[in-house]
Design a protein around this motif. Sequence first.
Motif, PDB file in Angstrom:
ATOM      1  N   VAL A 141       0.856  -1.178   0.000  1.00 38.47           N
ATOM      2  CA  VAL A 141       0.000   0.000   0.000  1.00 38.47           C
ATOM      3  C   VAL A 141       0.898   1.236   0.000  1.00 38.47           C
ATOM      4  CG1 VAL A 141      -1.813   1.264   1.191  1.00 38.47           C
ATOM      5  CG2 VAL A 141      -1.800  -1.243   1.249  1.00 38.47           C
ATOM      6  N   VAL A 142       0.823   2.013  -1.072  1.00 38.53           N
ATOM      7  CA  VAL A 142       1.631   3.220  -1.177  1.00 38.53           C
ATOM      8  C   VAL A 142       1.048   4.335  -0.310  1.00 38.53           C
ATOM      9  CG1 VAL A 142       2.524   4.972  -2.767  1.00 38.53           C
ATOM     10  CG2 VAL A 142       2.338   2.582  -3.504  1.00 38.53           C
ATOM     11  N   GLY A 143      -0.285   4.422  -0.294  1.00 36.33           N
ATOM     12  CA  GLY A 143      -0.930   5.448   0.517  1.00 36.33           C
ATOM     13  C   GLY A 143      -2.425   5.466   0.286  1.00 36.33           C
ATOM     14  N   GLU A 144      -3.103   6.348   1.039  1.00 36.23           N
ATOM     15  CA  GLU A 144      -4.564   6.478   0.942  1.00 36.23           C
ATOM     16  C   GLU A 144      -4.908   7.916   0.591  1.00 36.23           C
ATOM     17  OE1 GLU A 144      -8.461   7.733   2.425  1.00 36.23           O
ATOM     18  OE2 GLU A 144      -6.563   8.166   3.444  1.00 36.23           O
ATOM     19  N   LEU A 145      -5.915   8.090  -0.265  1.00 31.29           N
ATOM     20  CA  LEU A 145      -6.325   9.421  -0.687  1.00 31.29           C
ATOM     21  C   LEU A 145      -7.829   9.421  -0.944  1.00 31.29           C
ATOM     22  CD1 LEU A 145      -5.254  12.274  -1.529  1.00 31.29           C
ATOM     23  CD2 LEU A 145      -5.196  11.396  -3.876  1.00 31.29           C
ATOM     24  N   ASP A 146      -8.546  10.229  -0.171  1.00 29.58           N
ATOM     25  CA  ASP A 146      -9.995  10.395  -0.355  1.00 29.58           C
ATOM     26  C   ASP A 146     -10.749   9.062  -0.327  1.00 29.58           C
ATOM     27  OD1 ASP A 146      -9.554  13.130  -0.627  1.00 29.58           O
ATOM     28  OD2 ASP A 146      -9.398  13.008  -2.825  1.00 29.58           O
ATOM     29  N   GLY A 147     -10.309   8.148   0.510  1.00 23.71           N
ATOM     30  CA  GLY A 147     -10.990   6.865   0.629  1.00 23.71           C
ATOM     31  C   GLY A 147     -10.574   5.834  -0.403  1.00 23.71           C
ATOM     32  N   TYR A 148      -9.580   6.148  -1.216  1.00 19.30           N
ATOM     33  CA  TYR A 148      -9.035   5.203  -2.184  1.00 19.30           C
ATOM     34  C   TYR A 148      -7.622   4.818  -1.758  1.00 19.30           C
ATOM     35  CZ  TYR A 148     -12.804   6.719  -5.332  1.00 19.30           C
ATOM     36  OH  TYR A 148     -14.023   7.008  -5.891  1.00 19.30           O
ATOM     37  N   TYR A 149      -7.226   3.597  -2.092  1.00 18.73           N
ATOM     38  CA  TYR A 149      -5.899   3.108  -1.723  1.00 18.73           C
ATOM     39  C   TYR A 149      -5.085   2.845  -2.986  1.00 18.73           C
ATOM     40  CZ  TYR A 149      -8.022   2.573   2.831  1.00 18.73           C
ATOM     41  OH  TYR A 149      -8.663   2.831   4.019  1.00 18.73           O
ATOM     42  N   LEU A 150      -3.882   3.410  -2.999  1.00 16.79           N
ATOM     43  CA  LEU A 150      -2.972   3.206  -4.117  1.00 16.79           C
ATOM     44  C   LEU A 150      -2.017   2.072  -3.777  1.00 16.79           C
ATOM     45  CD1 LEU A 150      -1.915   4.230  -6.892  1.00 16.79           C
ATOM     46  CD2 LEU A 150      -0.316   5.678  -5.614  1.00 16.79           C
ATOM     47  N   LEU A 151      -1.986   1.061  -4.644  1.00 16.02           N
ATOM     48  CA  LEU A 151      -1.132  -0.101  -4.427  1.00 16.02           C
ATOM     49  C   LEU A 151      -0.038  -0.158  -5.478  1.00 16.02           C
ATOM     50  CD1 LEU A 151      -3.786  -2.945  -3.869  1.00 16.02           C
ATOM     51  CD2 LEU A 151      -3.019  -1.199  -2.258  1.00 16.02           C
ATOM     52  N   LYS A 152       1.147  -0.520  -5.057  1.00 14.72           N
ATOM     53  CA  LYS A 152       2.198  -0.906  -5.995  1.00 14.72           C
ATOM     54  C   LYS A 152       2.160  -2.427  -6.102  1.00 14.72           C
ATOM     55  CE  LYS A 152       7.171  -1.032  -6.810  1.00 14.72           C
ATOM     56  NZ  LYS A 152       8.535  -0.741  -6.255  1.00 14.72           N
ATOM     57  N   VAL A 153       2.058  -2.920  -7.317  1.00 14.71           N
ATOM     58  CA  VAL A 153       1.916  -4.359  -7.540  1.00 14.71           C
ATOM     59  C   VAL A 153       3.061  -4.851  -8.425  1.00 14.71           C
ATOM     60  CG1 VAL A 153       0.422  -6.192  -8.402  1.00 14.71           C
ATOM     61  CG2 VAL A 153      -0.591  -4.143  -7.403  1.00 14.71           C
ATOM     62  N   THR A 154       3.710  -5.909  -7.972  1.00 11.27           N
ATOM     63  CA  THR A 154       4.803  -6.510  -8.739  1.00 11.27           C
ATOM     64  C   THR A 154       4.437  -7.959  -9.044  1.00 11.27           C
ATOM     65  OG1 THR A 154       6.407  -5.111  -7.590  1.00 11.27           O
ATOM     66  CG2 THR A 154       7.276  -7.008  -8.791  1.00 11.27           C
ATOM     67  N   PRO A 155       3.984  -8.246 -10.255  1.00 11.23           N
ATOM     68  CA  PRO A 155       3.656  -9.633 -10.590  1.00 11.23           C
ATOM     69  C   PRO A 155       4.921 -10.453 -10.790  1.00 11.23           C
ATOM     70  CG  PRO A 155       3.336  -8.221 -12.498  1.00 11.23           C
ATOM     71  CD  PRO A 155       3.707  -7.317 -11.358  1.00 11.23           C
ATOM     72  N   LEU A 156       4.955 -11.622 -10.202  1.00  5.96           N
ATOM     73  CA  LEU A 156       6.112 -12.513 -10.335  1.00  5.96           C
ATOM     74  C   LEU A 156       5.855 -13.617 -11.349  1.00  5.96           C
ATOM     75  CD1 LEU A 156       7.018 -12.703  -6.551  1.00  5.96           C
ATOM     76  CD2 LEU A 156       7.914 -11.151  -8.285  1.00  5.96           C
ATOM     77  N   THR A 157       4.634 -13.707 -11.817  1.00  5.22           N
ATOM     78  CA  THR A 157       4.264 -14.581 -12.933  1.00  5.22           C
ATOM     79  C   THR A 157       3.434 -13.740 -13.901  1.00  5.22           C
ATOM     80  OG1 THR A 157       2.337 -15.324 -11.668  1.00  5.22           O
ATOM     81  CG2 THR A 157       4.289 -16.757 -11.621  1.00  5.22           C
ATOM     82  N   GLY A 158       3.242 -14.245 -15.094  1.00  2.69           N
ATOM     83  CA  GLY A 158       2.504 -13.472 -16.088  1.00  2.69           C
ATOM     84  C   GLY A 158       1.287 -14.211 -16.594  1.00  2.69           C
ATOM     85  N   ARG A 159       0.194 -14.149 -15.852  1.00  5.84           N
ATOM     86  CA  ARG A 159      -1.044 -14.840 -16.234  1.00  5.84           C
ATOM     87  C   ARG A 159      -2.091 -13.848 -16.729  1.00  5.84           C
ATOM     88  NH1 ARG A 159       1.920 -19.275 -16.295  1.00  5.84           N
ATOM     89  NH2 ARG A 159       2.558 -19.991 -14.218  1.00  5.84           N
ATOM     90  N   THR A 160      -2.988 -14.323 -17.553  1.00  6.88           N
ATOM     91  CA  THR A 160      -4.051 -13.471 -18.081  1.00  6.88           C
ATOM     92  C   THR A 160      -4.922 -12.926 -16.946  1.00  6.88           C
ATOM     93  OG1 THR A 160      -4.108 -14.752 -20.128  1.00  6.88           O
ATOM     94  CG2 THR A 160      -6.025 -13.380 -19.658  1.00  6.88           C
ATOM     95  N   HIS A 161      -5.062 -11.603 -16.908  1.00  3.16           N
ATOM     96  CA  HIS A 161      -5.877 -10.918 -15.899  1.00  3.16           C
ATOM     97  C   HIS A 161      -5.390 -11.193 -14.477  1.00  3.16           C
ATOM     98  CE1 HIS A 161      -9.684 -10.413 -18.651  1.00  3.16           C
ATOM     99  NE2 HIS A 161      -8.577  -9.951 -19.211  1.00  3.16           N
ATOM    100  N   GLN A 162      -4.127 -11.534 -14.319  1.00  3.04           N
ATOM    101  CA  GLN A 162      -3.625 -11.962 -13.006  1.00  3.04           C
ATOM    102  C   GLN A 162      -3.846 -10.920 -11.917  1.00  3.04           C
ATOM    103  OE1 GLN A 162       0.458 -13.351 -12.870  1.00  3.04           O
ATOM    104  NE2 GLN A 162       0.667 -12.824 -10.716  1.00  3.04           N
ATOM    105  N   ILE A 163      -3.404  -9.694 -12.146  1.00  4.43           N
ATOM    106  CA  ILE A 163      -3.518  -8.672 -11.101  1.00  4.43           C
ATOM    107  C   ILE A 163      -4.983  -8.388 -10.794  1.00  4.43           C
ATOM    108  CG2 ILE A 163      -3.023  -6.276 -10.501  1.00  4.43           C
ATOM    109  CD1 ILE A 163      -0.536  -6.461 -12.293  1.00  4.43           C
ATOM    110  N   ARG A 164      -5.790  -8.253 -11.822  1.00  6.27           N
ATOM    111  CA  ARG A 164      -7.214  -7.969 -11.644  1.00  6.27           C
ATOM    112  C   ARG A 164      -7.886  -9.067 -10.830  1.00  6.27           C
ATOM    113  NH1 ARG A 164      -9.135  -6.844 -17.746  1.00  6.27           N
ATOM    114  NH2 ARG A 164     -11.117  -6.355 -16.688  1.00  6.27           N
ATOM    115  N   CYS A 165      -7.572 -10.301 -11.172  1.00  4.02           N
ATOM    116  CA  CYS A 165      -8.198 -11.456 -10.533  1.00  4.02           C
ATOM    117  C   CYS A 165      -7.717 -11.637  -9.089  1.00  4.02           C
ATOM    118  CB  CYS A 165      -7.895 -12.689 -11.373  1.00  4.02           C
ATOM    119  SG  CYS A 165      -8.556 -14.218 -10.701  1.00  4.02           S
TER     120      CYS A 165
END
Length: 228
Positions: A141-165
């Motif tokens: 979690v990078v931080g929170e702003l106006d009730g939203y959370y900003l995430l830094k995501v590092t995928p270690l595999t490459g699957r279809t829709h992986q981060i979304r799912c």
Amino acid sequence: MITDKDVIYEDNHLIAINKRAGDIVQEDTTGDKSLEDMVKEYLAEKYNKPNAAFLGVIHRLDRPVSGMILFAKTSKALDRMNRMFHDRDVSKSYLAVVRNRPPKQADTLKNWLLRDRKKMITKAYDREVKGGSFAQLDYEVVGELDGYYLLKVTPLTGRTHQIRCQLAYMECPIVGDNKYGYPRGSLRRSICLHSRSLTFNHPVKDEKMTIVAELPHDGFWEKFNVLL
């Protein structure tokens, strides 16, 4: 249409584009003009190549996702970059905005993903399933702003829709991604997932490099620059 302002990096072997959400990388059944074709036209005009310039697609981004995407301008670069992606010698970083607070400040998510080709979605499981593929990513979690959370995501595999799912499975669907559980979709055919950077060794110069894509200027993403 691609212009100079869309180009993040270019040399004799590579060109990196800051993709707009809603653009498709390669032609599909919609018949909409692809980013691949737009970049080819840009290069042909820039370097006066009426018979079109060589361009190789190295990797892809989902249509509603914005950010860094890399193309090869030579066959040598394409072959070597394909090998690096296959061998996972490329580090990818994404930024995602979610509404629900993640359960931890930082964590590693491990799931088995199964693609439903009829519904064109990916389903996540916490155990191995027949026909599934193992998927792993790190988030913080990078931080929170106006009730939203900003995430830094590092995928270690490459699957279809992986981060979304995987984020949806954690009960943190990406803002605008109603395909994966967010209550409202975006009128701009976009979700709040941005391909932030790629780090790799240059396929010809063999120098380590990181290419970073600025956040979209769409009236929403700009707010989160204060957290970066």
